[in-house]
Design a protein around this motif. Structure first.
Motif, short mmCIF file in Angstrom:
data_model
loop_
_atom_site.label_atom_id
_atom_site.label_comp_id
_atom_site.label_asym_id
_atom_site.label_seq_id
_atom_site.Cartn_x
_atom_site.Cartn_y
_atom_site.Cartn_z
N THR A 316 0.81 -1.22 0.00
CA THR A 316 0.00 0.00 0.00
C THR A 316 0.84 1.27 0.00
N ILE A 317 2.14 1.15 -0.21
CA ILE A 317 3.02 2.32 -0.18
C ILE A 317 3.53 2.68 -1.57
N PHE A 318 3.99 1.68 -2.32
CA PHE A 318 4.55 1.90 -3.65
C PHE A 318 3.65 1.28 -4.72
N ARG A 319 3.72 1.81 -5.92
CA ARG A 319 2.99 1.26 -7.05
C ARG A 319 3.98 0.85 -8.14
N TYR A 320 3.60 -0.19 -8.88
CA TYR A 320 4.50 -0.73 -9.90
C TYR A 320 4.85 0.32 -10.95
N GLU A 321 3.88 1.18 -11.33
CA GLU A 321 4.15 2.15 -12.38
C GLU A 321 5.14 3.23 -11.94
N TRP A 322 5.45 3.27 -10.66
CA TRP A 322 6.45 4.24 -10.18
C TRP A 322 7.88 3.75 -10.40
N ILE A 323 8.05 2.49 -10.76
CA ILE A 323 9.39 1.93 -10.99
C ILE A 323 9.81 2.29 -12.40
N ARG A 324 10.79 3.16 -12.53
CA ARG A 324 11.22 3.66 -13.84
C ARG A 324 12.70 3.36 -14.06
N TYR A 325 13.05 3.06 -15.31
CA TYR A 325 14.43 2.72 -15.65
C TYR A 325 14.98 3.71 -16.68
N LYS A 326 16.28 3.88 -16.65
CA LYS A 326 16.94 4.67 -17.69
C LYS A 326 18.42 4.28 -17.73
N LYS A 327 19.06 4.64 -18.82
CA LYS A 327 20.51 4.49 -18.93
C LYS A 327 21.16 5.57 -18.09
N LEU A 328 22.04 5.18 -17.18
CA LEU A 328 22.59 6.13 -16.22
C LEU A 328 23.92 6.71 -16.71
#
Length: 520
Positions: A316-328
């Motif tokens: 109930t704290i985090f949502r899957y769509e908040w996990i974002r990836y990018k080339k660092l």
């Protein structure tokens, strides 16, 4: 229960299957001209070789054809795990087993059709009474319908083992062959007590895809159904004699399949769709590119659930769509780098996870650059930290922190021992903050995910350490007993990165954020 229209449609589909079986199992001219000795030798070879048995008698299952022309595209051979499972079942008369295989990997085909027929047509018959168990009696009857079609219309089986259709006992969901083998369909929760065919009790029970999403959301129903499987259904065997098999994929950790995997004395076969290198385990079935395309379309969560036995349940704290990836970017581009260590209290591997999370701050963004989330020994964790330190480019500084409560002799001894081997000591500092409650702290930083300030290293997306950390993050909620070592370490690293931007005198205020009431 199926409606009249659904039953009519199901029967029409079954008749099409029967027609297809009959058309695609012709006895070739060379086989028809065999001498009795040649025929017996061929049958003995097929009885001893499961892969050959499947390829000869079931070409309609193992041949991919063009849907328009009917031309053969390619033959799909059994995978090694299919053949290994068949031999395990054949060679273990009293077997309790769970075959945890992914979607599309022929669980029902093998355990509901191929394997029972292979056992039935051994020179010394190994199956006398099969019970197929499905979500409902109708679904179980459909499972048996496939094997009934083979017995009635497969020309190669009939040519080698004789006509099996028994006009007196040949109904949907319950039938008996002329050779005396009984087949029965049972729906989940139905009473199987007293199942017998004269003096015979079931000796092959297969439970096929018993779990579904609705069931798994109700812990009590899962518990009750597990009890039904272990007590009433298993009790239908003759004091445990026979083959008791469950097949399915792990769609939830609260499931009958998960409970059966934990039961004492149960053989568990776990097959994931792809190996650690990303290659399909059933290479004849699909290519690496096809598997990747399916994973990309389904998304990480659905792919993990349906194909990798890794169901990720939202907290109930985090949502899957908040996990974002990018080339660092390169490490020397960051304003500050922090590696926070949560080592757990015990040194053994059979306990909490140990988490090391390397975070970087660049402008307003926070990047998870590298991670270690494993049930490992303290020494294994320490080696990883030293390896990370040694991999840093010249001129790049990482601040290492660990909670003060963990700066105990036993853990410091591990660092000192590894340091003596390497010739230097890792510069790790104690986190001496007076911390609020853990969940409160993690809730306090979760808006950074929601607002898009947090990014994960794209190159580590499919690594076990990254996946376990994401699973822990998404499952986190108040009152939960899930592992939380990774999000706890994330909060520690982020606190120090944020502190560097706001000034050392700023005192953080942790506000409890009420989570919205929703399904996630």
């Amino acid at each position: 229960m199926l409606t009249a229209a659904e039953k009519k449609k199901a029967y029409a589909e079954w008749r099409e299957l029967c027609k297809r079986v009959q058309q695609l199992t012709p006895v070739t001219l060379s086989i028809s001209r065999e001498t009795p000795l040649e025929k017996e030798k061929r049958i003995r070879r097929l009885q001893s070789n499961y892969a050959a048995f499947c390829e000869y008698y079931f070409p309609h299952y193992l041949t991919l054809r063009d849907k328009v022309t009917g031309d053969v595209i390619r033959v799909v051979h059994n995978a090694p795990f299919h053949n290994a499972a068949a031999n395990k079942v054949k060679n273990t008369p009293n077997l309790k087993a769970v075959f945890k295989w992914p979607r599309g990997h022929a669980k029902s085909t093998h355990f509901d059709v191929f394997l029972p027929l292979w056992l039935m047509f051994q020179s010394q018959r190994l199956i006398n009474f099969m019970v197929a168990v499905g979500k409902s009696e109708d679904s179980a009857a459909r499972l048996l319908g496939d094997i009934q079609a083979e017995l009635e219309y497969n020309q190669r089986l009939i040519a080698d083992f004789g006509d099996q259709k028994n006009l007196g006992e040949w109904t949907e969901g319950e039938f008996k062959t002329q050779s005396g083998v009984k087949f029965l369909a049972v729906g989940r929760g139905q009473s199987p007590r007293g199942l017998r065919d004269r003096e015979s009790r079931p000796d092959y029970i297969v439970i096929d895809d018993l779990d579904d999403d609705e069931l798994c959301r109700n812990e009590k129903r899962v518990k009750d159904l597990t009890a039904w499987v272990k007590e009433a259904l298993f009790g239908a065997l003759d004091v445990g004699r026979g083959r008791f098999i469950m097949v399915g994929n792990l769609i939830s950790k609260c499931s009958v399949l998960a409970n059966m995997c934990k039961a004492k004395g149960v053989h568990v076969s776990e097959i994931k769709a792809i190996d650690k290198n990303g290659d399909p385990v059933w290479r004849d079935k699909w290519t690496r590119q096809e598997a990747q395309e399916v994973a990309d379309f389904m998304g990480y969560r659905a792919w993990q659930k349906e194909f990798m036995h890794n169901p990720i349940t939202d907290g109930t704290i985090f949502r899957y769509e908040w996990i974002r990836y990018k080339k660092l970017p390169r490490l020397d581009k960051y304003d500050m780098l922090v590696c926070y260590v949560d080592p757990s209290f015990k040194s053994t591997t059979a306990n909490d996870y140990k988490a090391c999370r390397l975070w970087g701050k660049i402008g307003t963004e926070l990047h998870l650059i590298d991670c270690y989330v494993r049930q490992d020994t303290v020494s294994g964790m320490v080696r990883w930290l030293y390896n990370l330190y040694e991999s840093l480019p010249e001129g790049v500084v990482v601040h290492f922190y660990m909670e003060a409560n963990f700066m105990q002799d036993i853990i410091l001894d591990e660092f000192e021992t590894e340091g003596k081997i390497r010739g230097y000591q890792l510069p790790i500092s104690a986190d001496n903050r007076k911390k609020p409650e853990k969940i409160q702290r993690i809730e306090g930083v979760s808006p950074l995910w929601e607002r898009g300030c947090v990014w994960y290293n794209e190159t580590l997306k499919n690594t076990p350490d990254m996946q376990v950390g994401i699973e822990q993050t998404l499952a986190l909620e108040r009152g939960s007993r899930v592992h939380d070592d990774a999000p706890d370490a994330d909060e520690g690293a982020i606190w120090y990165l944020q502190k560097s931007a706001r000034g050392a005198k700023f005192k953080p205020v942790y506000i409890r954020r009420e989570s919205p009431k929703s399904a996630w």
